[in-house]
Design a protein around this motif. Structure first.
Motif, PDB file in Angstrom:
ATOM      1  N   GLY A 160      19.061   3.623  -4.935  1.00  0.00           N
ATOM      2  CA  GLY A 160      18.639   2.830  -6.094  1.00  0.00           C
ATOM      3  C   GLY A 160      17.171   2.438  -6.023  1.00  0.00           C
ATOM      4  N   ILE A 161      16.720   2.104  -4.831  1.00  0.00           N
ATOM      5  CA  ILE A 161      15.320   1.727  -4.638  1.00  0.00           C
ATOM      6  C   ILE A 161      14.416   2.914  -4.972  1.00  0.00           C
ATOM      7  CG2 ILE A 161      13.604   1.152  -2.863  1.00  0.00           C
ATOM      8  CD1 ILE A 161      15.895  -0.574  -1.543  1.00  0.00           C
ATOM      9  N   CYS A 162      14.764   4.077  -4.444  1.00  0.00           N
ATOM     10  CA  CYS A 162      13.958   5.280  -4.706  1.00  0.00           C
ATOM     11  C   CYS A 162      13.952   5.637  -6.186  1.00  0.00           C
ATOM     12  CB  CYS A 162      14.484   6.462  -3.896  1.00  0.00           C
ATOM     13  SG  CYS A 162      14.220   6.302  -2.121  1.00  0.00           S
ATOM     14  N   GLY A 197       6.634   7.557   1.110  1.00  0.00           N
ATOM     15  CA  GLY A 197       8.030   7.194   0.879  1.00  0.00           C
ATOM     16  C   GLY A 197       8.858   7.288   2.153  1.00  0.00           C
ATOM     17  N   GLU A 198       8.599   8.313   2.946  1.00  0.00           N
ATOM     18  CA  GLU A 198       9.293   8.458   4.228  1.00  0.00           C
ATOM     19  C   GLU A 198       8.935   7.320   5.176  1.00  0.00           C
ATOM     20  OE1 GLU A 198       8.199  12.367   5.540  1.00  0.00           O
ATOM     21  OE2 GLU A 198       9.257  13.333   3.880  1.00  0.00           O
ATOM     22  N   ARG A 222      10.461   2.174   7.757  1.00  0.00           N
ATOM     23  CA  ARG A 222      10.181   0.752   7.999  1.00  0.00           C
ATOM     24  C   ARG A 222      11.309  -0.139   7.467  1.00  0.00           C
ATOM     25  NH1 ARG A 222       5.567  -1.503   9.014  1.00  0.00           N
ATOM     26  NH2 ARG A 222       5.675  -3.057   7.363  1.00  0.00           N
ATOM     27  N   TRP A 223      11.904   0.240   6.370  1.00  0.00           N
ATOM     28  CA  TRP A 223      12.862  -0.638   5.699  1.00  0.00           C
ATOM     29  C   TRP A 223      14.312  -0.424   6.083  1.00  0.00           C
ATOM     30  CZ3 TRP A 223      12.677  -4.955   2.774  1.00  0.00           C
ATOM     31  CH2 TRP A 223      11.395  -5.469   2.593  1.00  0.00           C
ATOM     32  N   LEU A 263       0.838  -1.211   0.000  1.00  0.00           N
ATOM     33  CA  LEU A 263       0.000   0.000   0.000  1.00  0.00           C
ATOM     34  C   LEU A 263       0.871   1.259   0.000  1.00  0.00           C
ATOM     35  CD1 LEU A 263      -2.755   1.482   0.295  1.00  0.00           C
ATOM     36  CD2 LEU A 263      -2.460   1.224   2.771  1.00  0.00           C
ATOM     37  N   LEU A 264       1.885   1.277   0.856  1.00  0.00           N
ATOM     38  CA  LEU A 264       2.785   2.429   0.891  1.00  0.00           C
ATOM     39  C   LEU A 264       3.452   2.643  -0.469  1.00  0.00           C
ATOM     40  CD1 LEU A 264       4.536   2.097   4.383  1.00  0.00           C
ATOM     41  CD2 LEU A 264       2.873   3.837   3.674  1.00  0.00           C
ATOM     42  N   LEU A 265       3.903   1.563  -1.075  1.00  0.00           N
ATOM     43  CA  LEU A 265       4.564   1.689  -2.372  1.00  0.00           C
ATOM     44  C   LEU A 265       3.600   2.213  -3.433  1.00  0.00           C
ATOM     45  CD1 LEU A 265       7.138   1.441  -3.982  1.00  0.00           C
ATOM     46  CD2 LEU A 265       6.508  -0.914  -4.494  1.00  0.00           C
TER      47      LEU A 265
END
Length: 187
Positions: free
Chosen positions: A63-65, A28-29, A34-35, A15-17
């Motif tokens: 890289g993820i962002c 995103g924050e 969380r990660w 859901l956040l993604l």
């Protein structure tokens, strides 16, 4: 021993993604908050150095962002994120080996402010140190990150059967080293 990753957590991250992909910066924050600890634990387990782990996690998160808007199936986020982290850790290990003249002593470990403490931490660290690099990688992703065997295969780029085999052997070695199961010398 497994920290796990519940279905509720997976759905929440998905859901956040989805919200991030729709342009919600706060989502995103939240996802980063969380990660970060998860990625940090995994990177530390793989690299055995807290400062290197921090650098790799920061590079991984960048890289993820950069790529999360392109991720078509948000349910694949955990495996995708750990794949990025795993590659960055592998790059860091290769760089460190080159800098040390291809010698790896493992004696340069620093105390991390994450994970178990005291005797438990020492025992677990020593048990993980006895694993081969391939087994340690699979065990870290399974026990520390809570990934499934299929996800581990995706992250590491190995067949599912190989991931299962490495996990089986890692479990046996860890159980023997931690005194929780039969050892190789017989009972």
């Amino acid at each position: 021993m497994a920290l796990g990753y519940s279905n509720t957590e997976r759905v929440y991250d998905e859901l956040l993604l989805r919200r991030v992909q729709a342009g919600d910066r706060r989502a995103g924050e939240r996802l980063a908050a969380r990660w970060y600890p998860r990625l940090m634990r995994t990177a530390y387990r793989l690299l055995r150095d807290e400062e290197q782990a921090r650098v790799v996690v920061q590079e991984s998160w960048t890289g993820i962002c950069a790529g999360w808007r392109k991720l078509r199936d948000p349910s694949r986020f955990p495996a995708w994120a750990y794949t990025i982290l795993h590659r960055k850790c592998a790059d860091q290990i290769r760089t460190s080996q080159r800098l040390r003249g291809l010698t790896s002593s493992g004696a340069e470990m620093t105390e991390a402010s994450i994970g178990p403490r005291g005797e438990d931490k020492v025992s677990i660290d020593q048990a993980f140190d006895q694993l081969s690099e391939a087994q340690r990688s699979v065990a870290t992703l399974y026990f520390g990150a809570g990934l499934t065997v299929k996800e581990i295969a995706q992250v590491t780029g190995i067949p599912v059967g190989t991931a299962k085999s490495r996990l089986f052997h890692a479990r046996r070695h860890l159980m023997a080293a931690l005194g929780d199961g039969p050892n190789d010398e017989g009972e």
